[in-house]
Motif scaffolding. Structure first.
Motif, PDB file in Angstrom:
ATOM      1  N   TYR A   1       4.990   6.779   1.404  1.00  0.00           N
ATOM      2  CA  TYR A   1       4.168   7.990   1.412  1.00  0.00           C
ATOM      3  C   TYR A   1       4.869   9.111   0.660  1.00  0.00           C
ATOM      4  CZ  TYR A   1       1.757   5.104   4.700  1.00  0.00           C
ATOM      5  OH  TYR A   1       1.098   4.046   5.243  1.00  0.00           O
ATOM      6  N   ALA A   2       5.605   8.705  -0.369  1.00  0.00           N
ATOM      7  CA  ALA A   2       6.319   9.657  -1.208  1.00  0.00           C
ATOM      8  C   ALA A   2       7.140  10.583  -0.327  1.00  0.00           C
ATOM      9  CB  ALA A   2       5.322  10.428  -2.082  1.00  0.00           C
ATOM     10  N   ASP A   3       6.882  11.880  -0.395  1.00  0.00           N
ATOM     11  CA  ASP A   3       7.685  12.792   0.401  1.00  0.00           C
ATOM     12  C   ASP A   3       6.876  13.421   1.534  1.00  0.00           C
ATOM     13  OD1 ASP A   3       9.852  12.239  -1.251  1.00  0.00           O
ATOM     14  OD2 ASP A   3       9.077  13.684  -2.748  1.00  0.00           O
ATOM     15  N   GLN A   4       5.746  12.792   1.831  1.00  0.00           N
ATOM     16  CA  GLN A   4       4.900  13.321   2.922  1.00  0.00           C
ATOM     17  C   GLN A   4       5.693  13.339   4.217  1.00  0.00           C
ATOM     18  OE1 GLN A   4       1.759  14.371   3.437  1.00  0.00           O
ATOM     19  NE2 GLN A   4       1.307  14.433   1.256  1.00  0.00           N
TER      20      GLN A   4
ATOM     21  N   VAL B   1       3.987  -7.815 -13.726  1.00  0.00           N
ATOM     22  CA  VAL B   1       2.758  -7.100 -14.052  1.00  0.00           C
ATOM     23  C   VAL B   1       2.196  -6.561 -12.728  1.00  0.00           C
ATOM     24  CG1 VAL B   1       1.400  -9.250 -13.984  1.00  0.00           C
ATOM     25  CG2 VAL B   1       0.440  -7.245 -15.097  1.00  0.00           C
ATOM     26  N   ALA B   2       1.913  -5.262 -12.731  1.00  0.00           N
ATOM     27  CA  ALA B   2       1.429  -4.640 -11.480  1.00  0.00           C
ATOM     28  C   ALA B   2       0.115  -3.911 -11.741  1.00  0.00           C
ATOM     29  CB  ALA B   2       2.478  -3.669 -10.957  1.00  0.00           C
ATOM     30  N   LEU B   3      -0.730  -3.944 -10.732  1.00  0.00           N
ATOM     31  CA  LEU B   3      -1.942  -3.116 -10.855  1.00  0.00           C
ATOM     32  C   LEU B   3      -2.168  -2.370  -9.555  1.00  0.00           C
ATOM     33  CD1 LEU B   3      -4.801  -4.227  -9.403  1.00  0.00           C
ATOM     34  CD2 LEU B   3      -4.656  -5.887 -11.228  1.00  0.00           C
ATOM     35  N   LYS B   4      -2.710  -1.193  -9.732  1.00  0.00           N
ATOM     36  CA  LYS B   4      -2.958  -0.341  -8.558  1.00  0.00           C
ATOM     37  C   LYS B   4      -4.455  -0.099  -8.469  1.00  0.00           C
ATOM     38  CE  LYS B   4      -2.111   4.291  -6.832  1.00  0.00           C
ATOM     39  NZ  LYS B   4      -1.644   5.644  -7.171  1.00  0.00           N
TER      40      LYS B   4
ATOM     41  N   PHE C   1       0.840  -1.163   0.000  1.00  0.00           N
ATOM     42  CA  PHE C   1       0.000   0.000   0.000  1.00  0.00           C
ATOM     43  C   PHE C   1       0.883   1.223   0.000  1.00  0.00           C
ATOM     44  CE2 PHE C   1      -2.074   3.542   1.946  1.00  0.00           C
ATOM     45  CZ  PHE C   1      -3.214   3.614   1.165  1.00  0.00           C
ATOM     46  N   ALA C   2       0.540   2.208  -0.785  1.00  0.00           N
ATOM     47  CA  ALA C   2       1.391   3.405  -0.835  1.00  0.00           C
ATOM     48  C   ALA C   2       0.657   4.559  -1.484  1.00  0.00           C
ATOM     49  CB  ALA C   2       2.649   3.112  -1.635  1.00  0.00           C
ATOM     50  N   LEU C   3       1.258   5.712  -1.275  1.00  0.00           N
ATOM     51  CA  LEU C   3       0.813   6.915  -1.957  1.00  0.00           C
ATOM     52  C   LEU C   3       1.623   6.964  -3.248  1.00  0.00           C
ATOM     53  CD1 LEU C   3      -0.832   9.523  -1.388  1.00  0.00           C
ATOM     54  CD2 LEU C   3       1.280  10.513  -0.474  1.00  0.00           C
ATOM     55  N   GLY C   4       0.926   7.059  -4.318  1.00  0.00           N
ATOM     56  CA  GLY C   4       1.634   7.026  -5.585  1.00  0.00           C
ATOM     57  C   GLY C   4       2.677   8.145  -5.698  1.00  0.00           C
TER      58      GLY C   4
ATOM     59  N   GLY D   1      -2.964   4.189  -3.040  1.00  0.00           N
ATOM     60  CA  GLY D   1      -3.429   3.005  -3.741  1.00  0.00           C
ATOM     61  C   GLY D   1      -2.820   1.756  -3.186  1.00  0.00           C
ATOM     62  N   TYR D   2      -3.451   0.654  -3.538  1.00  0.00           N
ATOM     63  CA  TYR D   2      -2.945  -0.633  -3.134  1.00  0.00           C
ATOM     64  C   TYR D   2      -2.409  -1.285  -4.387  1.00  0.00           C
ATOM     65  CZ  TYR D   2      -2.481  -4.720  -0.232  1.00  0.00           C
ATOM     66  OH  TYR D   2      -1.969  -5.756   0.494  1.00  0.00           O
ATOM     67  N   TYR D   3      -1.211  -1.813  -4.248  1.00  0.00           N
ATOM     68  CA  TYR D   3      -0.536  -2.378  -5.417  1.00  0.00           C
ATOM     69  C   TYR D   3      -0.483  -3.881  -5.312  1.00  0.00           C
ATOM     70  CZ  TYR D   3       1.124   2.419  -5.931  1.00  0.00           C
ATOM     71  OH  TYR D   3       1.200   3.772  -6.046  1.00  0.00           O
ATOM     72  N   PHE D   4      -0.894  -4.544  -6.378  1.00  0.00           N
ATOM     73  CA  PHE D   4      -0.733  -5.994  -6.482  1.00  0.00           C
ATOM     74  C   PHE D   4       0.243  -6.247  -7.634  1.00  0.00           C
ATOM     75  CE2 PHE D   4      -5.016  -5.642  -4.775  1.00  0.00           C
ATOM     76  CZ  PHE D   4      -4.970  -6.524  -3.708  1.00  0.00           C
ATOM     77  N   ALA D   5       1.144  -7.212  -7.425  1.00  0.00           N
ATOM     78  CA  ALA D   5       2.099  -7.497  -8.524  1.00  0.00           C
ATOM     79  C   ALA D   5       2.332  -8.996  -8.629  1.00  0.00           C
ATOM     80  CB  ALA D   5       3.408  -6.794  -8.254  1.00  0.00           C
ATOM     81  N   SER D   6       2.672  -9.446  -9.821  1.00  0.00           N
ATOM     82  CA  SER D   6       2.927 -10.872 -10.033  1.00  0.00           C
ATOM     83  C   SER D   6       4.101 -10.995 -11.031  1.00  0.00           C
ATOM     84  CB  SER D   6       1.680 -11.525 -10.610  1.00  0.00           C
ATOM     85  OG  SER D   6       1.855 -12.914 -10.690  1.00  0.00           O
ATOM     86  N   PRO D   7       4.971 -11.969 -10.828  1.00  0.00           N
ATOM     87  CA  PRO D   7       6.060 -12.137 -11.794  1.00  0.00           C
ATOM     88  C   PRO D   7       5.533 -12.680 -13.126  1.00  0.00           C
ATOM     89  CG  PRO D   7       6.087 -13.917 -10.170  1.00  0.00           C
ATOM     90  CD  PRO D   7       4.995 -12.984  -9.764  1.00  0.00           C
ATOM     91  N   VAL D   8       6.171 -12.280 -14.201  1.00  0.00           N
ATOM     92  CA  VAL D   8       5.821 -12.797 -15.544  1.00  0.00           C
ATOM     93  C   VAL D   8       7.008 -13.640 -15.986  1.00  0.00           C
ATOM     94  CG1 VAL D   8       5.236 -12.179 -17.930  1.00  0.00           C
ATOM     95  CG2 VAL D   8       4.486 -10.720 -16.008  1.00  0.00           C
ATOM     96  N   ARG D   9       6.667 -14.875 -16.359  1.00  0.00           N
ATOM     97  CA  ARG D   9       7.757 -15.796 -16.743  1.00  0.00           C
ATOM     98  C   ARG D   9       7.711 -16.076 -18.247  1.00  0.00           C
ATOM     99  NH1 ARG D   9       9.443 -18.383 -11.899  1.00  0.00           N
ATOM    100  NH2 ARG D   9       8.055 -17.852 -10.213  1.00  0.00           N
ATOM    101  N   ASP D  10       8.934 -16.405 -18.842  1.00  0.00           N
ATOM    102  CA  ASP D  10       8.947 -16.797 -20.260  1.00  0.00           C
ATOM    103  C   ASP D  10       8.651 -18.279 -20.346  1.00  0.00           C
ATOM    104  OD1 ASP D  10      11.156 -18.147 -19.432  1.00  0.00           O
ATOM    105  OD2 ASP D  10      12.608 -16.906 -20.559  1.00  0.00           O
ATOM    106  N   TRP D  11       8.714 -18.803 -21.538  1.00  0.00           N
ATOM    107  CA  TRP D  11       8.322 -20.225 -21.710  1.00  0.00           C
ATOM    108  C   TRP D  11       9.197 -21.144 -20.901  1.00  0.00           C
ATOM    109  CZ3 TRP D  11       3.725 -20.293 -23.237  1.00  0.00           C
ATOM    110  CH2 TRP D  11       3.262 -19.348 -24.127  1.00  0.00           C
ATOM    111  N   ALA D  12      10.443 -20.683 -20.593  1.00  0.00           N
ATOM    112  CA  ALA D  12      11.359 -21.523 -19.821  1.00  0.00           C
ATOM    113  C   ALA D  12      11.147 -21.355 -18.314  1.00  0.00           C
ATOM    114  CB  ALA D  12      12.801 -21.160 -20.177  1.00  0.00           C
TER     115      ALA D  12
END
Ligand code: ADP
Length: 591
Positions: free
Chosen positions: A237-240, A178-181, A150-153, A160-171
Motif C-alpha cells: 500500500y505504498a506509504d499509506q 513480463v508483468a501486467l497490471k 495486489f497492491a497500490l501502485g 491494481g492487480y499484478y500478474f507476472a510471468s518469467p521470460v526465458r531465452d532459447w536455453a
C-alpha cells in the motif's frame, strides 16, 4: 361487584397480558429469524455475484503474461536488451498490446528488478527505470512461477492487480519478467447499491476495495507487528498509513453481525457474509444494512400486535355480549322464579280461602240441618201432641161415660180417638215418604186421567177453600213415564198448595200441559201472591214452610220434587207475569 370477583378479574387480566407478551415475544423471534434468513439469502446472492464478477475479471488476464512471455519480441528483447531505438520500439509494442488486451499497464523487468520497457513510457508516472524487486510478483516470477499480487501502485498511486510471468531465452534460462497490471476501480464502481456495502480484504485482513472509501487500507484483523512488517516489505500500500477498521463484531445464532461507521461517521449494524477467493488470496465481504430488516421486523410485529389487539377486542366484545346474555337469562329466570313464587303464594291464599269457604259451607249446612231439625221437631210435636192431648181427653170422657153407662156417647168418643190415631198414622206415612224411596216401578201413564183423579181426590179440600179447578189439556198429549200413585200425590199436593195460597178468595186454579221434544210439562197456575224471590230456592227443602205451626209440615214440595227426580223429570216454580205462582211438572215422554 365483590372484592373476590375484582381480584379474579385482575388475575385473569395479568395472566392474559403475560400470555400476550409471551406470544408477541415468540412471534418476534419467529419473524426475526425469517427476516434475517431472507436478508442472509439476499446478501449471499449479492456475494456470489460479486465474487463471480471479480473472479471473471481476474481470470481474463491470468494467462496473458505467460502468453506474452513466449512472444519472440519479448524474449529477444530481454535476452539481449537493445539500444534506445529497440527500447522505444518495444515501448510502442507494449503500449499497443496493452490497449488491445485492455490491461492498465504492461511492462518488462530485467532480472535485477529494473523496468526496461513499459506501456506507460510516455507518462509522467512511467515505470521505466523503476526497480520492483520488493514486489512479490516479481520474485515469484523470477523463481519460475506465475506471479500475482495486489497492491497500490507505488508510482501511480492506483490500486491494481499484478500478474507476472518469467521470460526465458532459447536455453530456458530466465532472462526477465513480463508483468501486467489491471485496475479494479471499474469493478468497484459497479458495486454501488443502496442496500448493501461490499469490501475486499487481503490475506493480512486489510481492506483494499470498498464501496465506502473511508474503509480503504484499514485492518479488519488485528494489525500485529508481523502483518505490518509484511505489508511494508511488499510496499503493497505504498506509504499509506494503516489503521484498524474499528468494527465491532457480534455473533447472532449463525449470523455474523458487525457494526461499522461509514464516511458519515454514523455507526451502522450490518449482516455480514464473506467468501474467500483462494487464488487471489482475497476475502470478499458483503454487508447488508440491518436497519431495513429491523424496520421490517418492527412493522411485522406491530402488525401482529395490532391484529392481536383487534382479536382480543373482538373476543372481549363477544365475551361481554355473552355475559350480558347470561345476565339477561339470569334476570329472566329470577323474574320467572319470582312469578312462580307469587303464583304459589296466591294459590296458597286461594286454597286457604277455599278451605275457609268449605268450612263456612259446612257450618251453614250444619246450621241448616239444625234449623230443619228444629222446625221438624216443632211441627212433629204439634202434629202429635195435639191429637194425643185430644185422644186423652176423649179417653177420659169415655171412661166417665162408661161409668155412667152412657155407652153410645162413650162409643162416639172412642171413634174420635180412632180418627185421631188415623191422623197420626197419616203423619207417620208422610215421614216415611221423606225417608225412603218407594219401590213402585215406573210405568207409561196418560196424564189426563191422572189429573182428573187428583182433582177428584182433592175435591173436598178445594171446595172448603172455595176454589175451582179448570183443566185444559191438549188431546194429543203424549203419555209420560211415572208411578200413578206418586204422580197423583204430586198433583194433589200442588193443587192443595195453590188453594192455600189463594186462601178462600174463590179463584180458579188453571191446569194445562204441553209436549216439547222428549218431555211433557204439566203446569198448575194459581192466582195467589206467588213465591217471593227470597224463598224461591228454599221452598223445595224438607220442612220448609211459611205456614203456621199445625197447618203445614213443609214436606209437600220436598216430597214432590224427589218423586219427579225419581221419574227422571223435574219440578220448577215461576211467578206468572199477571200474578200467581206457576208450578211446572216436567216428565219424560214415554216411548
Ligand atoms: P207446606 O205446604 O206444608 O208449607 P210445602 O212444601 O208444600 O209445605 O210448601 C212449602 C212452602 O212453599 C209453603 O209454605 C209456601 O210458602 C210455599 N208455597 C207452596 N206452594 C205455593 C203457592 N202455590 N203459592 C205460594 N207459595 C207456595
Amino acid at each position: 361487584m365483590g372484592a373476590r370477583a375484582a381480584t379474579r378479574r385482575l388475575v385473569t387480566a395479568a395472566v392474559l397480558a403475560t400470555l400476550c407478551l409471551a406470544l408477541v415475544f415468540a412471534v418476534e423471534r419467529l419473524v426475526r429469524a425469517a427476516t434475517f434468513a431472507n436478508g442472509m439469502e439476499a446478501a449471499e446472492s449479492t456475494l456470489r455475484q460479486t465474487v463471480n464478477a471479480l473472479d471473471g475479471h481476474l481470470r481474463r488476464f491470468e494467462t496473458l503474461p505467460a502468453l506474452l512471455a513466449r512472444q519472440v519480441e519479448v524474449r529477444e528483447f530481454l535476452t539481449a536488451p537493445p539500444g534506445p531505438d529497440g527500447v522505444q520500439r518495444m515501448n510502442l509494442w507494449l503500449k499497443y498490446t496493452n490497449r488491445v488486451i485492455e490491461s492498465s499497464d504492461l511492462y518488462l523487468i530485467a532480472p535485477d528488478g529494473t523496468t526496461l520497457a513499459a506501456s506507460n513510457f510516455d507518462r509522467a508516472e512511467s515505470f521505466i527505470g523503476q526497480n520492483f524487486t520488493y514486489r512479490p510478483y516479481f520474485t515469484e516470477a523470477m523463481a519460475g512461477g506465475a506471479g500475482r499480487f495486489f497492491a497500490l501502485g507505488t508510482t501511480s498511486g492506483i490500486r491494481g492487480y499484478y500478474f507476472a510471468s518469467p521470460v526465458r531465452d532459447w536455453a530456458g534460462r530466465i532472462v526477465g519478467v513480463v508483468a501486467l497490471k489491471i485496475g479494479v476501480d471499474a469493478v468497484e464502481a459497479a458495486w454501488t447499491a443502496p442496500s448493501h456495502q461490499t469490501l475486499v480484504t487481503d490475506p493480512e485482513g486489510i481492506v483494499f476495495m470498498a464501496t465506502d472509501p473511508v474503509w480503504l487500507y484499514r485492518g479488519m484483523l488485528e494489525l500485529t507487528p508481523d502483518r505490518i512488517e509484511r505489508t511494508k516489505a511488499s510496499r503493497r500500500y505504498a506509504d499509506q498509513p494503516l489503521h484498524p477498521l474499528g468494527q465491532t463484531v457480534a455473533q447472532d445464532d449463525d449470523r455474523h453481525l458487525i457494526t461499522l461507521a461509514g464516511s458519515d461517521g454514523v455507526p451502522r449494524e450490518y449482516l455480514s457474509v464473506s467468501r474467500e477467493m483462494p487464488q487471489a488470496g482475497w476475502s470478499v465481504q458483503v454487508l447488508l444494512d440491518t436497519a431495513p430488516l429491523h424496520a421490517q421486523l418492527r412493522l411485522s410485529v406491530a402488525t401482529f400486535v395490532m391484529f392481536l389487539g383487534v382479536a382480543l377486542s373482538l373476543a372481549w366484545a363477544l365475551w361481554q355480549r355473552r355475559a350480558r346474555l347470561a345476565e339477561r337469562i339470569a334476570l329472566q329466570a329470577a323474574a320467572q322464579a319470582a312469578l312462580e313464587g307469587q303464583v304459589a303464594a296466591r294459590t296458597a291464599d286461594l286454597q286457604q280461602a277455599n278451605d275457609e269457604l268449605h268450612r263456612m259451607q259446612a257450618d251453614l249446612v250444619q246450621a241448616g240441618k239444625l234449623a230443619a231439625l228444629g222446625r221438624m221437631s216443632a211441627a212433629l210435636s204439634h202434629e202429635i201432641n195435639q191429637p194425643l192431648a185430644a185422644a186423652r181427653n176423649y179417653a177420659e170422657s169415655a171412661a166417665l161415660l162408661i161409668d155412667r153407662d152412657d155407652l153410645p156417647r162413650a162409643r162416639d168418643n172412642i171413634s174420635q180417638i180412632l180418627s185421631l190415631i188415623d191422623r197420626m198414622a197419616a203423619i207417620a206415612r208422610h215421614l216415611r215418604h221423606v225417608a225412603r224411596k218407594p219401590d213402585e216401578p215406573l210405568k207409561t201413564l196418560a196424564l189426563a186421567p191422572a189429573v182428573a183423579e187428583a182433582v177428584a181426590t182433592a175435591g173436598a179440600r178445594l171446595a172448603a177453600s172455595g176454589v175451582t179447578v179448570r183443566v185444559d189439556l191438549p188431546p194429543d198429549l203424549p203419555a209420560v213415564k211415572g208411578g200413578p200413585v206418586r204422580l197423583q200425590q204430586v198433583i194433589v199436593n200442588l193443587l192443595c198448595n195453590a188453594a192455600d195460597a189463594m186462601d178462600g178468595s174463590g179463584g180458579v186454579i188453571e191446569v194445562a200441559a204441553f209436549g216439547a221434544g222428549p218431555s211433557v210439562t204439566l203446569t198448575i197456575r194459581d192466582h195467589g201472591p206467588g213465591v217471593a224471590p227470597a224463598i224461591r230456592d228454599r221452598i223445595f227443602d224438607p220442612f220448609f214452610t211459611t205456614k203456621t205451626v199445625g197447618s203445614g209440615l213443609g214436606l209437600g214440595l220436598s216430597i214432590s220434587y224427589n218423586i219427579l227426580q225419581d221419574f227422571g223429570g223435574d219440578l220448577r216454580v215461576d211467578n206468572h207475569p199477571d200474578g200467581g205462582a206457576v208450578f211446572s211438572v216436567v216428565m219424560q215422554a214415554a216411548g
